[in-house]
Design a protein around this motif. Structure first.
Motif, PDB file in Angstrom:
ATOM      1  N   ASN A  29       0.826  -1.214   0.000  1.00 27.14           N
ATOM      2  CA  ASN A  29       0.000   0.000   0.000  1.00 27.14           C
ATOM      3  C   ASN A  29       0.857   1.259   0.000  1.00 27.14           C
ATOM      4  N   ARG A  30       1.952   1.230   0.747  1.00 27.17           N
ATOM      5  CA  ARG A  30       2.850   2.391   0.778  1.00 27.17           C
ATOM      6  C   ARG A  30       3.494   2.620  -0.582  1.00 27.17           C
ATOM      7  N   ILE A  31       3.854   1.534  -1.265  1.00 28.37           N
ATOM      8  CA  ILE A  31       4.433   1.654  -2.607  1.00 28.37           C
ATOM      9  C   ILE A  31       3.449   2.356  -3.535  1.00 28.37           C
ATOM     10  N   ILE A  32       2.202   1.904  -3.518  1.00 24.52           N
ATOM     11  CA  ILE A  32       1.181   2.481  -4.397  1.00 24.52           C
ATOM     12  C   ILE A  32       0.957   3.952  -4.077  1.00 24.52           C
ATOM     13  N   ILE A  33       0.891   4.286  -2.788  1.00 24.70           N
ATOM     14  CA  ILE A  33       0.684   5.681  -2.385  1.00 24.70           C
ATOM     15  C   ILE A  33       1.846   6.556  -2.839  1.00 24.70           C
ATOM     16  N   VAL A  34       3.075   6.075  -2.628  1.00 25.55           N
ATOM     17  CA  VAL A  34       4.267   6.846  -3.000  1.00 25.55           C
ATOM     18  C   VAL A  34       4.292   7.121  -4.498  1.00 25.55           C
ATOM     19  N   VAL A  35       4.029   6.092  -5.302  1.00 25.64           N
ATOM     20  CA  VAL A  35       4.049   6.251  -6.759  1.00 25.64           C
ATOM     21  C   VAL A  35       2.998   7.266  -7.204  1.00 25.64           C
ATOM     22  N   LYS A  36       1.799   7.160  -6.644  1.00 27.48           N
ATOM     23  CA  LYS A  36       0.730   8.086  -7.019  1.00 27.48           C
ATOM     24  C   LYS A  36       1.033   9.509  -6.560  1.00 27.48           C
ATOM     25  N   LYS A  37       1.661   9.640  -5.413  1.00 27.07           N
ATOM     26  CA  LYS A  37       2.003  10.971  -4.910  1.00 27.07           C
ATOM     27  C   LYS A  37       3.034  11.660  -5.800  1.00 27.07           C
ATOM     28  N   ILE A  38       4.023  10.906  -6.271  1.00 26.36           N
ATOM     29  CA  ILE A  38       5.040  11.498  -7.147  1.00 26.36           C
ATOM     30  C   ILE A  38       4.378  12.043  -8.408  1.00 26.36           C
ATOM     31  N   ARG A  39       3.522  11.234  -9.006  1.00 26.77           N
ATOM     32  CA  ARG A  39       2.813  11.688 -10.208  1.00 26.77           C
ATOM     33  C   ARG A  39       1.968  12.922  -9.907  1.00 26.77           C
ATOM     34  N   SER A  40       1.300  12.914  -8.760  1.00 23.37           N
ATOM     35  CA  SER A  40       0.449  14.039  -8.377  1.00 23.37           C
ATOM     36  C   SER A  40       1.257  15.323  -8.203  1.00 23.37           C
ATOM     37  N   ILE A  41       2.419  15.232  -7.545  1.00 24.58           N
ATOM     38  CA  ILE A  41       3.262  16.417  -7.326  1.00 24.58           C
ATOM     39  C   ILE A  41       3.794  16.947  -8.655  1.00 24.58           C
ATOM     40  N   LEU A  42       4.245  16.043  -9.521  1.00 19.82           N
ATOM     41  CA  LEU A  42       4.747  16.476 -10.827  1.00 19.82           C
ATOM     42  C   LEU A  42       3.664  17.213 -11.608  1.00 19.82           C
ATOM     43  N   LYS A  52       0.627  18.648 -10.348  1.00 20.82           N
ATOM     44  CA  LYS A  52      -0.009  19.804  -9.713  1.00 20.82           C
ATOM     45  C   LYS A  52       0.974  20.890  -9.305  1.00 20.82           C
ATOM     46  N   ASP A  53       2.149  20.491  -8.841  1.00 19.61           N
ATOM     47  CA  ASP A  53       3.111  21.483  -8.356  1.00 19.61           C
ATOM     48  C   ASP A  53       4.117  21.907  -9.425  1.00 19.61           C
ATOM     49  N   PHE A  54       4.482  20.968 -10.311  1.00 18.19           N
ATOM     50  CA  PHE A  54       5.490  21.284 -11.326  1.00 18.19           C
ATOM     51  C   PHE A  54       4.883  21.447 -12.716  1.00 18.19           C
ATOM     52  N   GLN A  55       3.564  21.209 -12.825  1.00 18.61           N
ATOM     53  CA  GLN A  55       2.819  21.422 -14.074  1.00 18.61           C
ATOM     54  C   GLN A  55       3.332  20.558 -15.225  1.00 18.61           C
ATOM     55  N   VAL A  56       3.691  19.316 -14.899  1.00 25.07           N
ATOM     56  CA  VAL A  56       4.074  18.339 -15.915  1.00 25.07           C
ATOM     57  C   VAL A  56       2.809  17.590 -16.335  1.00 25.07           C
ATOM     58  N   ASP A  57       2.480  17.631 -17.601  1.00 27.93           N
ATOM     59  CA  ASP A  57       1.251  16.996 -18.086  1.00 27.93           C
ATOM     60  C   ASP A  57       1.442  15.482 -18.184  1.00 27.93           C
ATOM     61  N   LEU A  58       0.818  14.756 -17.252  1.00 31.11           N
ATOM     62  CA  LEU A  58       0.890  13.292 -17.245  1.00 31.11           C
ATOM     63  C   LEU A  58      -0.504  12.681 -17.349  1.00 31.11           C
ATOM     64  N   SER A  59      -1.418  13.424 -17.948  1.00 30.90           N
ATOM     65  CA  SER A  59      -2.808  12.971 -18.035  1.00 30.90           C
ATOM     66  C   SER A  59      -2.952  11.695 -18.855  1.00 30.90           C
ATOM     67  N   MET A 113       9.035  11.180 -16.052  1.00 28.04           N
ATOM     68  CA  MET A 113       9.657  12.271 -16.802  1.00 28.04           C
ATOM     69  C   MET A 113       9.986  11.854 -18.236  1.00 28.04           C
ATOM     70  N   ARG A 114      10.450  10.628 -18.408  1.00 30.08           N
ATOM     71  CA  ARG A 114      10.794  10.168 -19.759  1.00 30.08           C
ATOM     72  C   ARG A 114       9.549   9.961 -20.613  1.00 30.08           C
ATOM     73  N   HIS A 115       8.446   9.703 -19.958  1.00 33.74           N
ATOM     74  CA  HIS A 115       7.194   9.586 -20.704  1.00 33.74           C
ATOM     75  C   HIS A 115       6.807  10.929 -21.325  1.00 33.74           C
ATOM     76  N   ARG A 116       7.065  12.011 -20.604  1.00 36.55           N
ATOM     77  CA  ARG A 116       6.629  13.321 -21.078  1.00 36.55           C
ATOM     78  C   ARG A 116       7.654  14.005 -21.981  1.00 36.55           C
ATOM     79  N   TYR A 117       8.952  13.828 -21.695  1.00 41.45           N
ATOM     80  CA  TYR A 117       9.979  14.577 -22.421  1.00 41.45           C
ATOM     81  C   TYR A 117      10.901  13.634 -23.194  1.00 41.45           C
ATOM     82  N   GLN A 118      11.212  14.012 -24.427  1.00 41.59           N
ATOM     83  CA  GLN A 118      12.073  13.180 -25.269  1.00 41.59           C
ATOM     84  C   GLN A 118      13.517  13.198 -24.783  1.00 41.59           C
ATOM     85  N   ARG A 119      14.002  14.378 -24.431  1.00 40.72           N
ATOM     86  CA  ARG A 119      15.385  14.506 -23.965  1.00 40.72           C
ATOM     87  C   ARG A 119      15.406  15.348 -22.693  1.00 40.72           C
ATOM     88  N   ILE A 120      16.083  14.826 -21.677  1.00 38.83           N
ATOM     89  CA  ILE A 120      16.199  15.530 -20.400  1.00 38.83           C
ATOM     90  C   ILE A 120      17.682  15.631 -20.057  1.00 38.83           C
TER      91      ILE A 120
END
Length: 335
Positions: free
Chosen positions: A102-115, A117-124, A191-198
């Motif tokens: 459960n902690r793994i699932i929460i952590v993964v979802k939180k990272i996506r959420s922060i990226l 909502k807070d960093f405005q990375v489109d991961l829809s 991040m690699r899903h959204r951006y071709q080169r980082i």
């Protein structure tokens, strides 16, 4: 009389025992039913609303009120941050404690959420991820090197495979360390899903940042890595530190070669990302950096161009501010 009393008493005890057992069974049935209701997908997908009725009384509910009321506040996105993101955890061998899963699932979802909502990375359009856990590290390394011309790295704790959208992770005996590794790799995947080169410093720095993430109730706490910052300060105090402009322009091969030679490249990158997220002014510059990542042709000079244009005083001032910050107390970030 004694015999009669014994028989009667025995019957009473049996009747009482059966009644008590029946009551317990009924209670357990209601408990299971209640748990099933709470755990059902319908409830899990419900929203969270705060509203005020006609008498001025405040209510909380899992569905939006249909009658005429006032002051509706929708907290659904804030608290149910992963309704559109499915995370699966597959254990190849052995077992995984439910609370760790459960902690793994929460952590993964939180990272996506922060990226998002807070960093405005489109991961829809990144709606699912499968994590595969392996009992031994060699299995992860062998899978990583599968099909490669050279044996490659022999010490792989985790990696992400975009072809089937899976992250493969060594199931470390230390759950905390396993969560850190998962956080690191999931950040790369998103991040690699959204951006071709980082730029490599940004890719590894952001992964190092989220690697330190700790759950604190509904909040997320991200302290700076004490281990990495110690190595960075030792280099800085000895005078053998890397210039930020050079760090942000290093090719991937050179970056990892220096890391292999004992240079704390992950530490420098993580510290720079942490500094850029330590104030709202710096965060605005960081968001600007992510916006410009959409142009893959500029990745080599991207950071320098953004810092020169958007950081007050340009790259030179950023370097001066960053090196001064290294000696200051560093407070954890909360989300």
């Amino acid at each position: 009389m004694r015999d009669c009393f014994y028989i009667y008493g025995h019957a009473m005890v049996c009747w009482f025992g059966r009644s008590l057992m029946g009551a317990c069974l009924r209670a357990m049935q209601w408990l299971v039913l209640g748990f099933a209701c709470v755990s059902s997908p319908m409830v899990a997908q419900a929203g969270i609303y705060k509203w005020v009725d006609a008498q001025g009384k405040v209510h909380f509910s899992d569905s939006k009120p249909v009658r005429e009321i006032r002051d509706i506040e929708d907290f659904s996105d804030k608290y149910d941050f992963g309704r559109d993101f499915d995370v699966k955890v597959v254990v190849q061998k052995g077992v995984l404690a439910v609370d760790v899963k459960n902690r793994i699932i929460i952590v993964v979802k939180k990272i996506r959420s922060i990226l998002q909502k807070d960093f405005q990375v489109d991961l829809s359009d990144f709606n699912s991820l499968t994590l595969v856990l392996y009992k031994d590290r060699d299995s992860v390394t062998a899978l990583f090197n599968q099909g490669r011309k050279t044996s490659g790295d022999r010490n792989i704790p985790a990696f992400y495979r975009s072809s089937d959208n899976t992250a493969h992770v060594w199931q470390n005996r230390n759950p905390e360390r396993m969560l850190e590794v998962i956080s690191h790799e999931v950040t790369h995947a998103l991040m690699r899903h959204r951006y071709q080169r980082i730029p490599t410093w940004l890719s590894e720095g952001l992964a190092e940042y989220f690697e330190q993430m700790k759950l604190s109730g509904q909040a997320i706490k991200i302290p700076i890595s004490a281990y990495q910052i110690k190595k960075v300060k030792q280099k800085f105090d000895s005078g053998s530190f890397i210039e930020l402009e050079q760090l942000t322009m290093l090719p991937q091969t050179v970056f990892y070669a220096k890391q292999g030679q004992g240079e704390p490249m992950y530490g420098w990158s993580g510290a720079l990302v942490f500094y850029l997220l330590a104030s709202e002014q710096n965060r605005a510059v960081f968001r600007r950096l992510l916006i410009h990542l959409k142009d893959p042709s500029r990745s080599d000079t991207l950071a320098k161009d953004v810092f020169e244009t958007h950081y007050p005083g340009g790259m030179a001032q950023l370097s001066a501010d960053f090196y001064r910050w290294l000696d200051r107390e560093k407070f954890a970030h909360y989300y």
